[in-house]
Design an enzyme around this catalytic site. Structure first.
Site, PDB file in Angstrom:
ATOM      1  N   HIS A  54       0.622  -0.962   0.098  1.00 38.13           N
ATOM      2  CA  HIS A  54      -0.053  -0.460  -0.006  1.00 38.13           C
ATOM      3  C   HIS A  54       0.354   0.933   0.696  1.00 38.13           C
ATOM      4  O   HIS A  54       2.518   1.371  -0.597  1.00 38.13           O
ATOM      5  CB  HIS A  54      -1.231   0.340   1.088  1.00 38.13           C
ATOM      6  CG  HIS A  54      -0.433  -0.292   2.969  1.00 38.13           C
ATOM      7  ND1 HIS A  54       0.555   0.758   3.152  1.00 38.13           N
ATOM      8  CD2 HIS A  54      -0.535  -0.584   3.132  1.00 38.13           C
ATOM      9  CE1 HIS A  54       0.761   0.476   4.172  1.00 38.13           C
ATOM     10  NE2 HIS A  54       0.567  -0.803   4.606  1.00 38.13           N
TER      11      HIS A  54
ATOM     12  N   HIS B  70       4.010   1.595   2.034  1.00 39.55           N
ATOM     13  CA  HIS B  70       5.027   0.387   1.550  1.00 39.55           C
ATOM     14  C   HIS B  70       5.529   1.511  -0.075  1.00 39.55           C
ATOM     15  O   HIS B  70       6.684   1.407   0.115  1.00 39.55           O
ATOM     16  CB  HIS B  70       4.858  -1.105   0.929  1.00 39.55           C
ATOM     17  CG  HIS B  70       4.332  -2.014   2.009  1.00 39.55           C
ATOM     18  ND1 HIS B  70       2.887  -2.083   1.662  1.00 39.55           N
ATOM     19  CD2 HIS B  70       4.340  -2.024   3.504  1.00 39.55           C
ATOM     20  CE1 HIS B  70       2.303  -2.513   2.944  1.00 39.55           C
ATOM     21  NE2 HIS B  70       3.632  -2.888   3.993  1.00 39.55           N
TER      22      HIS B  70
ATOM     23  N   CYS C  67       2.332  -9.598  21.122  1.00 38.75           N
ATOM     24  CA  CYS C  67       1.418  -9.139  19.765  1.00 38.75           C
ATOM     25  C   CYS C  67       2.305 -10.295  19.203  1.00 38.75           C
ATOM     26  O   CYS C  67       3.122  -9.411  18.344  1.00 38.75           O
ATOM     27  CB  CYS C  67       2.114  -7.754  19.973  1.00 38.75           C
ATOM     28  SG  CYS C  67       1.253  -7.006  18.297  1.00 38.75           S
TER      29      CYS C  67
ATOM     30  N   CYS D 265       2.789  -6.944  16.202  1.00 35.34           N
ATOM     31  CA  CYS D 265       4.812  -6.514  16.089  1.00 35.34           C
ATOM     32  C   CYS D 265       5.775  -7.861  16.033  1.00 35.34           C
ATOM     33  O   CYS D 265       7.131  -7.705  15.764  1.00 35.34           O
ATOM     34  CB  CYS D 265       5.052  -5.588  17.107  1.00 35.34           C
ATOM     35  SG  CYS D 265       4.112  -4.347  17.915  1.00 35.34           S
TER      36      CYS D 265
ATOM     37  N   CYS E 165      -1.585  -3.780  23.224  1.00 36.74           N
ATOM     38  CA  CYS E 165      -0.922  -2.807  22.129  1.00 36.74           C
ATOM     39  C   CYS E 165      -0.343  -1.480  21.302  1.00 36.74           C
ATOM     40  O   CYS E 165      -2.262  -1.658  20.609  1.00 36.74           O
ATOM     41  CB  CYS E 165      -0.113  -3.616  21.058  1.00 36.74           C
ATOM     42  SG  CYS E 165       0.557  -2.828  19.521  1.00 36.74           S
TER      43      CYS E 165
ATOM     44  N   HIS F   5      -1.368  -2.128  17.419  1.00 36.46           N
ATOM     45  CA  HIS F   5      -2.033  -2.517  17.169  1.00 36.46           C
ATOM     46  C   HIS F   5      -3.466  -2.779  17.550  1.00 36.46           C
ATOM     47  O   HIS F   5      -5.011  -3.481  17.070  1.00 36.46           O
ATOM     48  CB  HIS F   5      -1.600  -4.155  16.748  1.00 36.46           C
ATOM     49  CG  HIS F   5      -1.191  -4.610  15.700  1.00 36.46           C
ATOM     50  ND1 HIS F   5       0.764  -4.151  15.930  1.00 36.46           N
ATOM     51  CD2 HIS F   5      -0.408  -4.119  14.799  1.00 36.46           C
ATOM     52  CE1 HIS F   5       1.748  -4.323  14.875  1.00 36.46           C
ATOM     53  NE2 HIS F   5       0.230  -4.007  13.930  1.00 36.46           N
TER      54      HIS F   5
ATOM     55  N   LYS G 118      -5.308   6.323  10.952  1.00 39.33           N
ATOM     56  CA  LYS G 118      -4.345   4.951  10.338  1.00 39.33           C
ATOM     57  C   LYS G 118      -4.688   4.862   9.190  1.00 39.33           C
ATOM     58  O   LYS G 118      -6.203   3.711   9.473  1.00 39.33           O
ATOM     59  CB  LYS G 118      -3.820   4.258  11.605  1.00 39.33           C
ATOM     60  CG  LYS G 118      -2.957   3.013  11.476  1.00 39.33           C
ATOM     61  CD  LYS G 118      -1.777   2.508  12.722  1.00 39.33           C
ATOM     62  CE  LYS G 118      -0.822   1.795  12.022  1.00 39.33           C
ATOM     63  NZ  LYS G 118      -1.178   0.835  13.175  1.00 39.33           N
TER      64      LYS G 118
ATOM     65  N   LYS H 179      -7.133  -2.218   7.031  1.00 40.39           N
ATOM     66  CA  LYS H 179      -7.741  -3.036   6.034  1.00 40.39           C
ATOM     67  C   LYS H 179      -9.083  -2.533   6.533  1.00 40.39           C
ATOM     68  O   LYS H 179     -10.464  -2.402   5.697  1.00 40.39           O
ATOM     69  CB  LYS H 179      -7.156  -4.267   5.880  1.00 40.39           C
ATOM     70  CG  LYS H 179      -7.110  -4.954   4.891  1.00 40.39           C
ATOM     71  CD  LYS H 179      -6.712  -5.956   4.823  1.00 40.39           C
ATOM     72  CE  LYS H 179      -6.236  -7.233   3.795  1.00 40.39           C
ATOM     73  NZ  LYS H 179      -5.450  -8.329   4.051  1.00 40.39           N
TER      74      LYS H 179
HETATM   75  O1  ME8 Z   1       7.085  -4.332  10.046  1.00 44.26           O
HETATM   76  N1  ME8 Z   1       3.129   5.038   6.268  1.00 44.26           N
HETATM   77  O2  ME8 Z   1       7.047  -5.166   7.593  1.00 44.26           O
HETATM   78  P1  ME8 Z   1       5.980  -3.779   6.977  1.00 44.26           P
HETATM   79  C1  ME8 Z   1       4.415   4.982   6.077  1.00 44.26           C
HETATM   80  N2  ME8 Z   1       8.710  -7.522   7.850  1.00 44.26           N
HETATM   81  N3  ME8 Z   1       5.224   3.728   5.820  1.00 44.26           N
HETATM   82  C2  ME8 Z   1       4.495   3.156   6.047  1.00 44.26           C
HETATM   83  C3  ME8 Z   1       2.798   2.399   7.114  1.00 44.26           C
HETATM   84  C4  ME8 Z   1       2.320   3.881   6.456  1.00 44.26           C
HETATM   85  N4  ME8 Z   1       0.967   4.107   7.126  1.00 44.26           N
HETATM   86  N5  ME8 Z   1       3.219   1.674   6.764  1.00 44.26           N
HETATM   87  C5  ME8 Z   1       3.662   1.073   6.387  1.00 44.26           C
HETATM   88  C6  ME8 Z   1       7.688  -5.111   9.243  1.00 44.26           C
HETATM   89  N6  ME8 Z   1       4.704   1.199   6.024  1.00 44.26           N
HETATM   90  C7  ME8 Z   1       8.533  -6.152   9.206  1.00 44.26           C
HETATM   91  C8  ME8 Z   1      10.000  -5.156   9.094  1.00 44.26           C
HETATM   92  S1  ME8 Z   1      13.005  -5.325   8.393  1.00 44.26           S
HETATM   93  C9  ME8 Z   1      13.972  -6.771   8.741  1.00 44.26           C
HETATM   94  C10 ME8 Z   1      11.233  -6.023   8.808  1.00 44.26           C
HETATM   95  C11 ME8 Z   1       6.402   0.956   6.002  1.00 44.26           C
HETATM   96  O3  ME8 Z   1       5.216  -5.353   6.690  1.00 44.26           O
HETATM   97  C12 ME8 Z   1       7.514   1.618   6.487  1.00 44.26           C
HETATM   98  O4  ME8 Z   1       8.377   1.213   5.902  1.00 44.26           O
HETATM   99  O5  ME8 Z   1       5.070  -3.803   8.626  1.00 44.26           O
HETATM  100  C13 ME8 Z   1       7.368   0.576   7.852  1.00 44.26           C
HETATM  101  O6  ME8 Z   1       8.088   0.293   8.263  1.00 44.26           O
HETATM  102  C14 ME8 Z   1       6.649  -0.897   6.677  1.00 44.26           C
HETATM  103  O7  ME8 Z   1       6.518  -0.331   6.150  1.00 44.26           O
HETATM  104  C15 ME8 Z   1       6.544  -2.022   8.298  1.00 44.26           C
HETATM  105  O8  ME8 Z   1       6.283  -3.057   6.469  1.00 44.26           O
END
Ligand code: ME8
Length: 653
Positions: free
Chosen positions: A19, A22, A127, A130, A144, A147, A304, A307
């Site tokens: 989304h 990312h 959690c 997380c 949390c 979440h 926030k 989904k």
């Molecule tokens: O945490 N605004 O993966 P994840 C800005 N797998 N950036 C956002 C966002 C938002 N609303 N939502 C998500 C993980 N992001 C782990 C990481 S690394 C070794 C492991 C982006 O799929 C942002 O970069 O939950 C956030 O840190 C990341 O997606 C979290 O991705």
């Protein structure tokens, strides 16, 4: 030559589709990579997917497929999205890759052999969102904070990493390197976590509970905890331990994340690296990354993105409507790096029209049109310099310096604002210089030559500077100006004061870079979509006035709430935006169709009854989280209210 630049994004979980959030992080990493290439640096940019752990195993189970099948499917969506957004990553890593499993296994063994891993019994609040245990201090009201769920208390025997042993060493490193974690607010947050003291980190999961992970090399009954596995991806991608890229790129490693995963990156990861260095008898400095760059969150309508709220923004849909270039520009310019930002399509259209269509697009087409009209499209030999020319040149020099500084420190919004200040100044310079008047007097030809020449040089500089954010637009501009392609290292040429365009060179007719978007059309389209949603025939079951069972009625959650604020919505005469206290953690926003029956101030303080578990719906760009009940009387709507004051959140049965 400066240090090679290595930038990573988080590897994204494959439990949800990509989304806006990312896309934003990955675009930022792309812009940083392209900026460094433009500056002549060697660059490596890595992204990928995080595929082990409870979350993924659960998601796969819900869909009736194996975790590997599920991971393959969603990982593919991320991998295929990036080229569509013009992302130029050098590597896409998956934690299910064989080489990654190998690296995780070797690092675990080294750290274990060095005595930094022990076996013990532990109980804690886990959690799943997380994928980690939360401390009492981190939970808010037993939940949390990220979440909104109650973590599950788990007690079991596990392996632990002696993270607490590194508390002081990490604190000292952060204090000695003030921009190790930036912007500063996140450094301060980490220091305060360290002040509270660190616990050891549980780094295993018993296979009786979870098999979807990398086996611990020293105990086949356990798999590796997902964060210990995931963070190591940053080393795997460089060919740790002795791949060529390790020596070249690791010293300049920079990670990019959002604030949600600050603790794993600012605490788990550097302490793991310190332990690895100790195990290998090397100084910690050899292994610590250079910077952790932390950005804020994109919210939608102050909520926030999630989904369940139905407000997830899909980057490709926006890119299809407004173009990838405009989408990239918008996210980079709109978000102040480090702070949260609110997304709305309206804002995107406004920025498109003001910054891209008006400022940049107009400057480009008016300068080139004048050049073609007055000089047959040939860049003229400049006449003598006047103070206003020198002033513009001085500004361009200052902007160039600011552009580099702000890009290097990840303040991309400031770098862009600076370039746009130059575009604004150039538009003013056109107005003040009046080329159309100069053209009328042959004696003023050298002056007209100067003005047109300087404007062309300025456009060439702008094209170079916007290239990291809008590569296609920049190349289009460069092509029209007769500059050819914008090559790596070209920024350095500009900084040396080298002119990019030779007098006498031929330019081409300019295309419209960013045709204006008709805001009325966008609004009409949105209104039509809303109307369509409003007039959609109700589902068949609801249309038939059949009896319902008590169980069916029980599925509707009715609650008492108090109206905190009520306001009209511009250009919507039927609805009011209400915020309600329904006894929950945060006030709810509900859109109510009562604007023709109540003045907003009549509703404030009133107790109402809401349908609390209605699927959120978007009305006039506002996400409505429920519905206020009203009786349909002969004189219009009459809001239903308890006959006596009732605590907010009380059930209505
Ligand atoms: O945490 N605004 O993966 P994840 C800005 N797998 N950036 C956002 C966002 C938002 N609303 N939502 C998500 C993980 N992001 C782990 C990481 S690394 C070794 C492991 C982006 O799929 C942002 O970069 O939950 C956030 O840190 C990341 O997606 C979290 O991705």
């Amino acid at each position: 030559m400066s240090q090679p630049f290595y930038i990573t994004t988080p590897i994204y979980y494959v439990n949800a589709e990509p989304h806006l959030g990312h896309a934003y992080t990955t675009i930022v990493a792309d812009v940083a990579s392209r900026f460094h290439r433009l500056a002549g640096d060697e660059v490596r940019f890595q992204t990928g997917t995080d595929e082990h752990g409870d979350k993924i195993a659960q998601a796969a189970q819900e869909r009736g497929v194996t975790p590997q099948q599920y991971a393959d499917q969603i990982s593919g969506k991320f991998r295929h999205l990036w080229p569509e957004l013009h992302i130029t990553n050098d590597k896409f890593i998956r934690t299910t890759d064989a080489d990654h499993k190998q690296v995780v296994t070797s690092i675990l063994q080294k750290v274990y052999d060095a005595g930094d891993i022990y076996f013990a019994k532990y109980g804690g609040h886990y959690c799943v969102g997380c994928e980690r245990f939360l401390t009492e201090h981190e939970m808010e009201g037993g939940k949390c904070p990220d979440h909104g769920t109650v973590p599950v208390y788990q007690e079991e025997e596990n392996y632990f990493f002696r993270m607490s042993n590194y508390t002081e060493q990490l604190k000292a490193h952060i204090e000695a390197h003030p921009d190790f974690i930036r912007p500063e607010r996140y450094k301060n947050e980490v220091l305060s976590m360290l002040e509270q003291g660190l616990e050891d980190l549980c780094i295993s999961r018993p296979k009786t509970r979870l098999t979807w992970g990398i086996d611990l090399p020293f105990d086949p009954n356990y798999v590796t905890y997902v964060w210990f596995d995931a963070l190591i991806n940053y080393l795997t991608g460089l060919g740790w331990p002795d791949g060529d890229n390790m020596a070249k790129f690791w010293p300049g490693a920079q990670h990019l994340i959002a604030k949600d995963i600050l603790k794993p990156h600012a605490i788990f990861w550097p302490t793991m690296l310190m332990s690895l260095a100790r195990a290998e008898g090397r100084p910690a400095q050899d292994y610590l990354y250079q910077h952790l760059n932390v950005h804020g969150y994109w919210n939608v309508d102050q909520a926030k993105m999630s989904k369940s709220l139905g407000n997830v923004v899909r980057p490709l849909e926006l890119a299809e409507i407004y173009g990838v270039e405009a989408f990239r520009y918008f996210v980079m310019r709109e978000m102040s790096f480090g702070l949260d930002s609110s997304f709305s399509e309206q804002l995107l259209v406004e920025r498109y029209n003001s910054d891209l269509a008006n400022d940049l697009g107009n400057l480009f087409s008016r300068v080139l049109n004048m050049l073609h009209k007055y000089r047959g499209g040939v860049v003229p030999q400049p006449g003598p310099e006047q103070p206003q020319d020198a002033e513009l040149a001085k500004l361009a020099e200052a902007v160039l310096a600011e552009y580099r500084r702000e890009n290097e420190r990840f303040s991309f919004h400031k770098a862009l604002a600076s370039v746009w200040s130059l575009i604004g100044a150039a538009n003013k310079y056109v107005v003040v210089s009046e080329p159309w008047t100069l053209d009328k007097d042959p004696a003023l030809a050298p002056r007209l030559d100067r003005v047109l020449h300087d404007l062309c040089q300025l456009l060439a500089k702008v094209a170079v500077m916007i290239r990291p954010v809008m590569p296609l637009t920049a190349e289009k501009m460069a092509g029209v100006l007769g500059l050819g392609s914008i090559e790596p290292g070209m920024l350095a040429l500009l900084e040396k004061g080298q002119a990019l365009l030779a007098p006498g060179s031929q330019t081409h007719q300019p295309p419209a870079l960013f045709p204006r978007i008709d805001t009325k059309k966008v609004q009409a389209k949105a209104a039509k979509a809303e109307q369509k949603a409003d007039t959609k025939p109700a589902p068949k079951a609801a249309a038939e006035p059949t009896e319902i069972s008590i169980e069916q009625f029980g599925q509707v959650k009715l609650k008492v709430a108090t109206v905190l604020t009520a306001e009209r919505i511009p250009k919507a005469d039927k609805i009011l935006k209400l915020t309600l206290d329904a006894g929950e953690d945060e006030p709810r926003t509900v859109v109510a169709g009562v604007a023709q029956h109540y003045a907003p101030e009549e509703l404030v303080g009133l107790q109402v009854v809401i349908v609390a578990n209605l699927k959120p719906a978007k009305l006039r760009g506002i996400t409505s989280q429920g519905m206020v009940l009203a009786a349909v009387g002969p004189d219009g709507l009459c809001v239903v209210s308890p006959s006596k004051p009732t605590p907010v959140g009380s059930q209505v049965r």
